[in-house]
Design a protein around this motif. Sequence first.
Motif, PDB file in Angstrom:
ATOM      1  N   ILE A  43      -5.056 -16.837   4.723  1.00  0.00           N
ATOM      2  CA  ILE A  43      -5.541 -15.860   3.745  1.00  0.00           C
ATOM      3  C   ILE A  43      -6.053 -14.610   4.451  1.00  0.00           C
ATOM      4  O   ILE A  43      -5.790 -13.482   4.019  1.00  0.00           O
ATOM      5  CB  ILE A  43      -6.628 -16.495   2.845  1.00  0.00           C
ATOM      6  CG1 ILE A  43      -5.989 -17.533   1.931  1.00  0.00           C
ATOM      7  CG2 ILE A  43      -7.364 -15.443   2.037  1.00  0.00           C
ATOM      8  CD1 ILE A  43      -6.984 -18.377   1.165  1.00  0.00           C
ATOM      9  N   GLN A  44      -6.777 -14.784   5.550  1.00  0.00           N
ATOM     10  CA  GLN A  44      -7.285 -13.636   6.298  1.00  0.00           C
ATOM     11  C   GLN A  44      -6.143 -12.779   6.848  1.00  0.00           C
ATOM     12  O   GLN A  44      -6.214 -11.550   6.820  1.00  0.00           O
ATOM     13  CB  GLN A  44      -8.196 -14.099   7.438  1.00  0.00           C
ATOM     14  CG  GLN A  44      -9.531 -14.614   6.970  1.00  0.00           C
ATOM     15  CD  GLN A  44     -10.336 -13.545   6.257  1.00  0.00           C
ATOM     16  OE1 GLN A  44     -10.315 -12.380   6.612  1.00  0.00           O
ATOM     17  NE2 GLN A  44     -11.057 -13.953   5.228  1.00  0.00           N
ATOM     18  N   LYS A  45      -5.078 -13.425   7.341  1.00  0.00           N
ATOM     19  CA  LYS A  45      -3.919 -12.680   7.846  1.00  0.00           C
ATOM     20  C   LYS A  45      -3.253 -11.892   6.728  1.00  0.00           C
ATOM     21  O   LYS A  45      -2.837 -10.751   6.933  1.00  0.00           O
ATOM     22  CB  LYS A  45      -2.910 -13.630   8.491  1.00  0.00           C
ATOM     23  CG  LYS A  45      -3.326 -14.129   9.839  1.00  0.00           C
ATOM     24  CD  LYS A  45      -2.263 -15.032  10.439  1.00  0.00           C
ATOM     25  CE  LYS A  45      -2.691 -15.570  11.790  1.00  0.00           C
ATOM     26  NZ  LYS A  45      -1.668 -16.461  12.369  1.00  0.00           N
ATOM     27  N   ILE A  48      -5.322  -8.831   5.953  1.00  0.00           N
ATOM     28  CA  ILE A  48      -5.125  -7.812   6.990  1.00  0.00           C
ATOM     29  C   ILE A  48      -3.802  -7.091   6.778  1.00  0.00           C
ATOM     30  O   ILE A  48      -3.731  -5.860   6.883  1.00  0.00           O
ATOM     31  CB  ILE A  48      -5.202  -8.447   8.393  1.00  0.00           C
ATOM     32  CG1 ILE A  48      -6.640  -8.872   8.686  1.00  0.00           C
ATOM     33  CG2 ILE A  48      -4.699  -7.492   9.465  1.00  0.00           C
ATOM     34  CD1 ILE A  48      -6.801  -9.711   9.936  1.00  0.00           C
ATOM     35  N   LYS A  49      -2.742  -7.831   6.442  1.00  0.00           N
ATOM     36  CA  LYS A  49      -1.439  -7.212   6.176  1.00  0.00           C
ATOM     37  C   LYS A  49      -1.514  -6.264   4.982  1.00  0.00           C
ATOM     38  O   LYS A  49      -0.960  -5.168   5.010  1.00  0.00           O
ATOM     39  CB  LYS A  49      -0.379  -8.286   5.891  1.00  0.00           C
ATOM     40  CG  LYS A  49       0.106  -9.021   7.097  1.00  0.00           C
ATOM     41  CD  LYS A  49       1.166 -10.028   6.670  1.00  0.00           C
ATOM     42  CE  LYS A  49       1.557 -10.954   7.775  1.00  0.00           C
ATOM     43  NZ  LYS A  49       2.533 -11.979   7.327  1.00  0.00           N
ATOM     44  N   ASN A  56      -1.366   2.440   5.763  1.00  0.00           N
ATOM     45  CA  ASN A  56      -0.217   3.049   6.419  1.00  0.00           C
ATOM     46  C   ASN A  56       1.014   2.962   5.526  1.00  0.00           C
ATOM     47  O   ASN A  56       1.879   2.112   5.727  1.00  0.00           O
ATOM     48  CB  ASN A  56       0.065   2.326   7.741  1.00  0.00           C
ATOM     49  CG  ASN A  56      -1.104   2.409   8.677  1.00  0.00           C
ATOM     50  OD1 ASN A  56      -1.599   3.477   8.953  1.00  0.00           O
ATOM     51  ND2 ASN A  56      -1.566   1.267   9.150  1.00  0.00           N
ATOM     52  N   PRO A  57       1.129   3.864   4.546  1.00  0.00           N
ATOM     53  CA  PRO A  57       2.286   3.801   3.644  1.00  0.00           C
ATOM     54  C   PRO A  57       3.580   4.177   4.377  1.00  0.00           C
ATOM     55  O   PRO A  57       3.565   4.850   5.404  1.00  0.00           O
ATOM     56  CB  PRO A  57       1.942   4.825   2.571  1.00  0.00           C
ATOM     57  CG  PRO A  57       0.985   5.751   3.207  1.00  0.00           C
ATOM     58  CD  PRO A  57       0.231   4.948   4.222  1.00  0.00           C
ATOM     59  N   ASN A  58       4.696   3.746   3.811  1.00  0.00           N
ATOM     60  CA  ASN A  58       5.983   4.061   4.431  1.00  0.00           C
ATOM     61  C   ASN A  58       6.334   5.527   4.203  1.00  0.00           C
ATOM     62  O   ASN A  58       5.643   6.272   3.522  1.00  0.00           O
ATOM     63  CB  ASN A  58       7.076   3.123   3.923  1.00  0.00           C
ATOM     64  CG  ASN A  58       7.292   3.241   2.428  1.00  0.00           C
ATOM     65  OD1 ASN A  58       6.857   4.209   1.813  1.00  0.00           O
ATOM     66  ND2 ASN A  58       7.942   2.265   1.842  1.00  0.00           N
ATOM     67  N   LEU A  59       7.436   5.962   4.758  1.00  0.00           N
ATOM     68  CA  LEU A  59       7.839   7.369   4.711  1.00  0.00           C
ATOM     69  C   LEU A  59       8.018   7.859   3.282  1.00  0.00           C
ATOM     70  O   LEU A  59       7.580   8.961   2.941  1.00  0.00           O
ATOM     71  CB  LEU A  59       9.132   7.570   5.512  1.00  0.00           C
ATOM     72  CG  LEU A  59       9.682   8.995   5.534  1.00  0.00           C
ATOM     73  CD1 LEU A  59       8.706   9.926   6.225  1.00  0.00           C
ATOM     74  CD2 LEU A  59      11.028   9.019   6.220  1.00  0.00           C
TER      75      LEU A  59
END
Length: 72
Positions: A43-45, A48-49, A56-59
């Motif tokens: 759950i913690q991972k 974090i994701k 950090n959004p994509n282009l």
Amino acid sequence: MSVTRNIKCPKCGLFNTDKEYCQSCNTLISYEKKRALKEEEFIQKEVIKAKYKIANPNLAERLKNHPFFYIE
């Protein structure tokens, strides 16, 4: 009806009765506790994701908010 469980410690080989940790070497031996810790770690991972994806959004997402980008 109470069931006593004898769990053999993988580290020292001592049999423990209804304990979460080995009496001899203090190694975690409870399967339920191990499963709960792995679930909590998973759950913690995932959290974090998700935070990384938001920060950090994509282009394409960055271009939508750019003042000089035109979308029809």
